[in-house]
Enzyme design. Structure first.
Site, short mmCIF file in Angstrom:
data_model
loop_
_atom_site.label_atom_id
_atom_site.label_comp_id
_atom_site.label_asym_id
_atom_site.label_seq_id
_atom_site.Cartn_x
_atom_site.Cartn_y
_atom_site.Cartn_z
CG HIS A 141 -33.28 42.03 5.15
ND1 HIS A 141 -32.47 41.37 4.25
CD2 HIS A 141 -32.86 43.32 5.17
CE1 HIS A 141 -31.59 42.24 3.74
NE2 HIS A 141 -31.82 43.43 4.29
CG ASP A 178 -31.95 46.93 -0.44
OD1 ASP A 178 -32.65 47.87 0.00
OD2 ASP A 178 -30.98 46.45 0.19
CG HIS A 180 -28.53 45.11 2.51
ND1 HIS A 180 -28.99 46.42 2.60
CD2 HIS A 180 -27.36 45.07 3.18
CE1 HIS A 180 -28.13 47.13 3.31
NE2 HIS A 180 -27.13 46.35 3.68
CG ASP A 262 -29.70 49.76 0.56
OD1 ASP A 262 -29.96 49.35 -0.59
OD2 ASP A 262 -30.06 49.16 1.58
ZN ZN Z 1 -30.79 47.32 1.97
#
Ligand code: ZN
Length: 325
Positions: A141, A178, A180, A262
């Site tokens: 991120h 991931d 995200h 995740d």
């Molecule tokens: Zn994540």
């Protein structure tokens, strides 16, 4: 260049390149306070799982700290200065809504980035066939100018730029499973024709980027959003149809994996329904592609995964697949 590359590990003659595990105790010293997801326990659980007998063949190395040069090949000097200033001598310092620093955080972040470049060095020089980096904080991120989403430095971006600058790689593929979207990677490589970034991720979900229409200036970004509740079948379809063919066509010199777990069924931060065999199956397919396209070169970097027992089981499946590659 990175600190610590010329250590005894590099000097050793390796007759049969193995899978390398890179980690460091500093990853445990990045404290975030109770109730936050990115706890040191995540790395403790992974270390315990990878101490099992079936991982005895892993080559193990301690992560060096990344140099300023490696960090600044990706990030604005202002980010490094801000983190150096914010690092507390005791207690915790808040950097933002989801970012906390403790006295050990900066070293952990520098070694997480340094682990990534060290792993690239080893894999590019054939000191290891492939590598897994078990460090925190995670990275995907972090943007050029900002730490966010538990991420201080963008470890995969730093690894990619290092592969190009230090090893002459012409094309680097980064694949990210991931839950995200890696908004930082997308931003950093948006206009870079030498880097392909591919991600499957839950959508809509934090950080609310990664629509299929976001494709980069050179069609070098591949985003595959997955609806909440998607499981192994949808995940496999996304990779088989939309991502793996693009990785093959790109003909990368090295494959980097943003290995976030995740998307697991029980993860508190995600809404997908993946299980460890899905991560293992994808890893095997990525390893098959790497065997044909990159001479086996893979560096996999830990990203998310927030229920330590499930995370450790998924990492064990992932690393087991890398060892069998
Ligand atoms: Zn994540």
């Amino acid at each position: 260049m990175i600190v610590g590359v010329k250590g005894s590990i590099c000097a050793r003659v390796v007759t049969s390149p193995a899978t390398l595990l890179v980690t460091h105790a500093s990853g445990l010293a990045h404290e975030v306070g109770p109730g936050r997801p990115d706890q040191p326990e995540r790395l403790r659980a992974i270390a315990a799982a990878l101490n099992a007998d079936r991982f005895a063949a892993l080559r193990r190395a301690e992560a060096p700290a990344a140099s300023r040069e490696a960090i600044l090949a990706v990030h604005a000097p202002s980010l490094l200065e801000r983190l150096e200033k914010a690092a507390p001598r005791s207690g915790l310092a808040a950097l933002g809504p989801d970012m906390v620093m403790s006295p050990g955080s900066l070293e952990a972040a520098l070694r997480a980035a340094g682990a990534a470049t060290f792993a690239v060095d080893e894999v590019m020089r054939r000191g290891a066939r492939n590598a897994f980096v078990a460090m925190r904080p995670p990275g995907h991120h972090a943007t050029r100018e900002n730490a966010m989403g538990f991420c201080f430095f963008n470890n995969a971006a730093i690894a990619a730029r290092h592969a190009i600058a230090a090893h002459g790689a012409e094309r680097v593929a980064i694949v990210d499973f991931d839950v995200h979207h890696g908004n930082g990677l997308q931003e950093i490589f948006w206009s870079d024709r030498n880097v392909l970034y591919c991600s499957s991720h839950q959508s809509p979900h934090y950080p609310f980027t990664g629509a299929a229409g976001e494709r980069g200036e050179h069609d070098n970004i591949v985003n595959v959003p997955l609806a909440k509740g998607s499981g192994g079948a949808e995940f496999a379809q996304a990779w088989t149809e939309a991502i793996l063919p693009r990785v093959i066509d790109f003909r990368p010199d090295i494959l980097l994996i943003c290995a976030g777990f995740d998307g697991h069924l029980h993860d508190p931060l995600g809404g997908l329904r993946l299980q460890r065999q899905h991560f293992a199956e994808l890893t095997l397919r990525l390893a098959e592609i790497a065997a044909r396209r990159t001479d086996g070169r893979i560096v996999s970097l830990l990203e998310g995964g927030y229920r330590p027992d499930d995370l450790a089981a998924c990492v064990a499946a992932h690393v087991g697949a890398l060892m069998g590659a």
